[in-house]
Motif scaffolding. Structure first.
Motif, short mmCIF file in Angstrom:
data_model
loop_
_atom_site.label_atom_id
_atom_site.label_comp_id
_atom_site.label_asym_id
_atom_site.label_seq_id
_atom_site.Cartn_x
_atom_site.Cartn_y
_atom_site.Cartn_z
N ARG A 64 0.82 -1.22 0.00
CA ARG A 64 0.00 0.00 0.00
C ARG A 64 0.85 1.27 0.00
N GLY A 65 2.18 1.10 -0.09
CA GLY A 65 3.04 2.26 -0.27
C GLY A 65 3.84 2.69 0.93
N GLY A 66 3.96 1.82 1.95
CA GLY A 66 4.75 2.18 3.12
C GLY A 66 3.88 2.76 4.23
N LEU A 67 4.55 3.33 5.25
CA LEU A 67 3.82 3.82 6.41
C LEU A 67 4.34 5.19 6.85
N ASP A 68 3.41 6.09 7.09
CA ASP A 68 3.72 7.40 7.63
C ASP A 68 3.33 7.50 9.10
N VAL A 69 2.37 6.67 9.50
CA VAL A 69 1.86 6.68 10.87
C VAL A 69 1.65 5.24 11.32
N VAL A 70 2.16 4.90 12.49
CA VAL A 70 1.89 3.60 13.11
C VAL A 70 1.31 3.86 14.49
N VAL A 71 0.14 3.31 14.75
CA VAL A 71 -0.49 3.44 16.06
C VAL A 71 -0.61 2.06 16.67
N ASN A 72 0.16 1.82 17.72
CA ASN A 72 0.12 0.55 18.43
C ASN A 72 -0.95 0.61 19.50
N ASN A 73 -2.10 0.03 19.21
CA ASN A 73 -3.21 0.07 20.16
C ASN A 73 -3.58 -1.31 20.69
N ALA A 74 -3.31 -2.35 19.93
CA ALA A 74 -3.72 -3.71 20.34
C ALA A 74 -3.12 -4.07 21.68
N GLY A 75 -3.90 -4.74 22.50
CA GLY A 75 -3.39 -5.17 23.80
C GLY A 75 -4.46 -5.90 24.58
N VAL A 76 -4.07 -6.42 25.73
CA VAL A 76 -5.00 -7.14 26.60
C VAL A 76 -4.86 -6.59 28.01
N ILE A 77 -5.74 -7.03 28.88
CA ILE A 77 -5.71 -6.60 30.27
C ILE A 77 -5.89 -7.82 31.15
N GLY A 78 -5.52 -7.71 32.40
CA GLY A 78 -5.69 -8.83 33.33
C GLY A 78 -5.82 -8.32 34.74
N ASP A 79 -6.51 -9.08 35.57
CA ASP A 79 -6.72 -8.70 36.97
C ASP A 79 -6.35 -9.88 37.87
N GLN A 80 -5.13 -9.86 38.36
CA GLN A 80 -4.67 -10.87 39.31
C GLN A 80 -3.63 -10.23 40.22
N THR A 81 -3.78 -10.47 41.51
CA THR A 81 -2.73 -10.03 42.43
C THR A 81 -1.48 -10.86 42.18
N LEU A 82 -0.35 -10.39 42.67
CA LEU A 82 0.90 -11.12 42.46
C LEU A 82 0.82 -12.53 43.03
N GLU A 83 0.14 -12.69 44.14
CA GLU A 83 0.00 -14.01 44.75
C GLU A 83 -0.74 -14.97 43.83
N GLU A 84 -1.71 -14.44 43.08
CA GLU A 84 -2.51 -15.26 42.17
C GLU A 84 -1.88 -15.38 40.79
N LEU A 85 -0.96 -14.50 40.46
CA LEU A 85 -0.45 -14.36 39.10
C LEU A 85 0.42 -15.54 38.69
N THR A 86 -0.03 -16.26 37.67
CA THR A 86 0.73 -17.40 37.15
C THR A 86 1.71 -16.93 36.08
N LEU A 87 2.70 -17.74 35.81
CA LEU A 87 3.67 -17.40 34.78
C LEU A 87 3.01 -17.31 33.41
N ASP A 88 2.05 -18.20 33.14
CA ASP A 88 1.36 -18.16 31.86
C ASP A 88 0.60 -16.83 31.68
N GLU A 89 -0.06 -16.38 32.75
CA GLU A 89 -0.80 -15.12 32.67
C GLU A 89 0.16 -13.94 32.52
N TRP A 90 1.29 -13.98 33.22
CA TRP A 90 2.32 -12.95 33.05
C TRP A 90 2.76 -12.87 31.60
N HIS A 91 3.08 -14.02 31.02
CA HIS A 91 3.55 -14.04 29.63
C HIS A 91 2.45 -13.58 28.67
#
Length: 244
Positions: free
Chosen positions: A82-109
């Motif tokens: 399409r001719g290259g890029l003049d603007v890149v907006v990185n918006n994609a992402g996820v969220i999570g709700d776990q305390t550190l005690e509950e936080l698994t390595l898989d969820e961290w990754h």
């Protein structure tokens, strides 16, 4: 003052819902040719494609999981065609709700991969496509600046985006490429806006402007950073939280 991005090519990751959708609309209305990508929501993708067609211009909506190197490579091939890029907006992402005690390595990754590593993959993949004077804008989070209980992995990833972007601003600055972060606060992404919940009213009372933000208010800041009005702004984190 209107901002004109006519002739510019823009990529918006996670562009079919919430802030990403508002950014895609805003850039398209400013005249940019927008490529928006999504991971799995075909219905939202079809809706955005119709909306962009109504705005007018040359726009595409494509499927790409930006946490996948293979998908990012295909996305960049699409943008190259399409001719290259003049603007890149990185918006994609996820969220999570776990305390550190509950936080698994898989969820961290899961969170770190989608919120930080994916941005690395997209920006690195786009390097050869970025024009002189291009703008890279990453959607971070105001929570990264103050912390948020139960989201150590999320705030760690969003904090990482700040350091990543500041370093890239120095690396890419000699090429005229600007790199900035927009850090939204609490944004009401309901469309159309509904009656505020009790939690929303409580949060609104903690904000100087006494209300939650809207996606288009974040998108307007992205538009500014994407434009020549911000031609001497790089390495910055712009907080958009209404004075939380």
């Amino acid at each position: 003052m209107s901002i004109d991005l006519t002739g510019k090519n823009a990529l918006v990751t996670g562009g079919t819902r919430g802030i990403g959708r508002a950014v895609a609309h805003t850039l398209a209305r400013a005249g940019a040719s927008v490529t928006a990508c999504y991971r799995s929501d075909e219905e939202a993708a079809a809706v955005l494609a119709r909306e962009l067609k109504e705005i007018g211009g040359d726009h595409t909506v494509v499927r790409a999981d930006v946490s996948s190197p293979e998908d990012v490579a295909q996305l960049m091939e699409h943008c190259h065609a399409r001719g290259g890029l003049d603007v890149v907006v990185n918006n994609a992402g996820v969220i999570g709700d776990q305390t550190l005690e509950e936080l698994t390595l898989d969820e961290w990754h899961r969170v770190v991969t989608n919120d930080l590593t994916a941005v690395y993959l997209v920006v690195r993949g786009a390097l050869g496509l970025l024009t002189e004077g291009a703008s890279v804008v990453t959607i971070g989070s105001a929570a990264a600046l103050r912390g948020l209980p139960g989201r150590s992995h999320y705030t760690a990833a969003k904090s990482g985006l700040i350091g990543f972007s500041r370093t890239l601003a120095k690396e890419l600055g000699p090429k005229g490429i600007r790199v900035n972060v927009v850090a939204p606060g609490v944004i009401d992404t309901d469309e159309p806006p509904g009656q505020p919940s009790e939690q929303q009213r409580r949060l609104g009372s903690l904000i100087a402007l006494r209300r939650l933000g809207r996606p288009d208010e974040v998108a307007d800041v992205v538009l500014f950073l994407a434009s020549d009005l911000a031609r001497y702004v790089t390495g910055e984190t712009v907080t958009v939280d209404g004075g939380f």
